[in-house]
Design a protein around this motif. Sequence first.
Motif, PDB file in Angstrom:
ATOM      1  N   ALA A 287      15.903  54.357  10.888  1.00 24.84           N
ATOM      2  CA  ALA A 287      16.443  53.218  11.625  1.00 24.84           C
ATOM      3  C   ALA A 287      15.940  51.904  11.035  1.00 24.84           C
ATOM      4  CB  ALA A 287      16.060  53.326  13.100  1.00 24.84           C
ATOM      5  N   ARG A 290      17.804  51.189   7.871  1.00 24.04           N
ATOM      6  CA  ARG A 290      19.190  50.748   8.115  1.00 24.04           C
ATOM      7  C   ARG A 290      19.204  49.316   8.629  1.00 24.04           C
ATOM      8  NH1 ARG A 290      22.964  48.649   7.987  1.00 24.04           N
ATOM      9  NH2 ARG A 290      25.105  49.146   8.611  1.00 24.04           N
ATOM     10  N   ILE A 291      18.311  48.982   9.533  1.00 17.86           N
ATOM     11  CA  ILE A 291      18.271  47.633  10.086  1.00 17.86           C
ATOM     12  C   ILE A 291      17.900  46.614   9.009  1.00 17.86           C
ATOM     13  CG2 ILE A 291      17.005  46.144  11.698  1.00 17.86           C
ATOM     14  CD1 ILE A 291      16.811  48.665  13.536  1.00 17.86           C
ATOM     15  N   GLN A 417      20.872  56.465  18.076  1.00 21.08           N
ATOM     16  CA  GLN A 417      20.537  57.582  17.194  1.00 21.08           C
ATOM     17  C   GLN A 417      20.536  58.913  17.928  1.00 21.08           C
ATOM     18  OE1 GLN A 417      16.840  55.691  15.346  1.00 21.08           O
ATOM     19  NE2 GLN A 417      17.520  57.061  13.719  1.00 21.08           N
ATOM     20  N   MET A 427      15.310  53.177  20.093  1.00 21.89           N
ATOM     21  CA  MET A 427      14.464  52.213  19.404  1.00 21.89           C
ATOM     22  C   MET A 427      14.047  51.172  20.433  1.00 21.89           C
ATOM     23  SD  MET A 427      13.041  50.839  16.674  1.00 21.89           S
ATOM     24  CE  MET A 427      13.812  51.464  15.157  1.00 21.89           C
ATOM     25  N   GLN A 447      22.630  48.243  18.172  1.00 21.51           N
ATOM     26  CA  GLN A 447      23.101  49.552  18.639  1.00 21.51           C
ATOM     27  C   GLN A 447      24.152  50.178  17.704  1.00 21.51           C
ATOM     28  OE1 GLN A 447      26.195  50.563  20.154  1.00 21.51           O
ATOM     29  NE2 GLN A 447      25.423  52.642  20.565  1.00 21.51           N
ATOM     30  N   LEU A 450      22.385  51.679  14.662  1.00 22.98           N
ATOM     31  CA  LEU A 450      21.688  52.937  14.942  1.00 22.98           C
ATOM     32  C   LEU A 450      22.672  54.079  15.106  1.00 22.98           C
ATOM     33  CD1 LEU A 450      18.934  51.715  17.423  1.00 22.98           C
ATOM     34  CD2 LEU A 450      18.821  51.937  14.942  1.00 22.98           C
TER      35      LEU A 450
END
Length: 454
Positions: A287, A290-291, A417, A427, A447, A450
């Motif tokens: 996560a 990705r963020i 996720q 998260m 969101q 994720l």
Amino acid sequence: MNTVSGNGIDGRIAAPPADSETAAYSHADPAPLTAVAIRRGLQSGEMSMEAVLAHFLGRIEEHEGAVQAWREFDPALARVNALRQWQAHPQGLLGGVPLAVKDIIATQDYPTRYGSEIYREGVRGGDADCVARLRAAGAAVFGKTVTTEFAYFSPGPTANPHDPRRTPGGSSSGSAAAVAAGMVPLALGSQTAGSLIRPAAYCGVFALKPGFGLHSLAGIKPMAPSLDTLGWLANDADDLELMRAALLGIAYQPLPRLDAGALRLGVCRGHEWLQMEPAGATAFEAAVSRIAIAAMVSERPLPDELAGLSAAQKTVQAYEAARSFATDWEQGRARMSPSLRALIEAGQACAEVDYRAALDLGRCGAAAFEGIAEDVDALLVPAAPGEAPPGLAATGDPVFSRVWTLLGLPCVNVPGQRGPQGMPLGMQLVGRPGSERRLLAIARHLQPLLAELG
């Protein structure tokens, strides 16, 4: 009163066998009907109150047998409440919107039992301040949701909507499960350690734990007054903001769209990182990666001198719980669970000097947080060790919320996720005091990112 409850009181809906998966919430179900959409539809005339009621009462009929989210629920009373509230408050922020209330929070139309055998017969009285405020905004109280005993560890019968063989988390068990199963768009809960963020993570919904002391706790069973915090859960970040506006008595404005390139986030794994499960740790790192593609992300570790914050939260909780539950202890300790008795005994044995030291460390932590987070919009931190554990005899570990609850900081669970068993993972966002609206806007932005990870 024709009630349905997770404890089987006058139960109209029977629970399935423990190994049944047939009534689990289907991931193919349509997107949940949000409070914002209900408000818009009712006020525009595109939606009727009867249609809203048919939708949510149908969801309860369909899923309550497996989920057992409700301690008290009367479909006839829910209907009357909703129609009355819509007629009385058609322009209210929550006019006619169904609401679930955790069963440590007083309501005038249902008894409060605190998840405890001591109060099995129920306590009657008026609304808690938060419920009164939400009714004034038009909210329709549907019923009371299952809580763990006195909002501690001993669970009720509620199961995770995504797999009834697994815990929904606690202590806001029924509230998280009811929202996750689409039985209501909004639910009240509370947090003293991890009682909002953990069940939200396990059930795959949004949750807001506001900063400490922002909302009245009058009419809510106290546990640790230095930690107890009102919060709420929803399937949509804008719904959390709508509820926040209603509780504060301010105008609702949709959450702002964010410029991802300008978003600055810190990553804080905390001193408890070794308690992450392997799958949870893998998902957290995925996560963060990705963020980091869509925002500026930097590491923000807690200093070594704050390694005792989680233990300090436990000390404060035990010490204050022993005093909050003193009368219950004297009159009904034989009907308390072993875990609650152990908590109270630990609090009774705790020296005041140790309690004061724990509070002091919390104040040091809050001051240090200002420096750690001064140039970021929020911290990314774990919400739970991993997926919801199998079994209904325990509610999981609140380890990744204890520090932030002690520091009194606003926190949001961001769903999206899924773990290797197909269960939701969350998260957690942690922000500076007063940043609730900003945190919710960030949560809405993150969101979908994720969710891309599956």
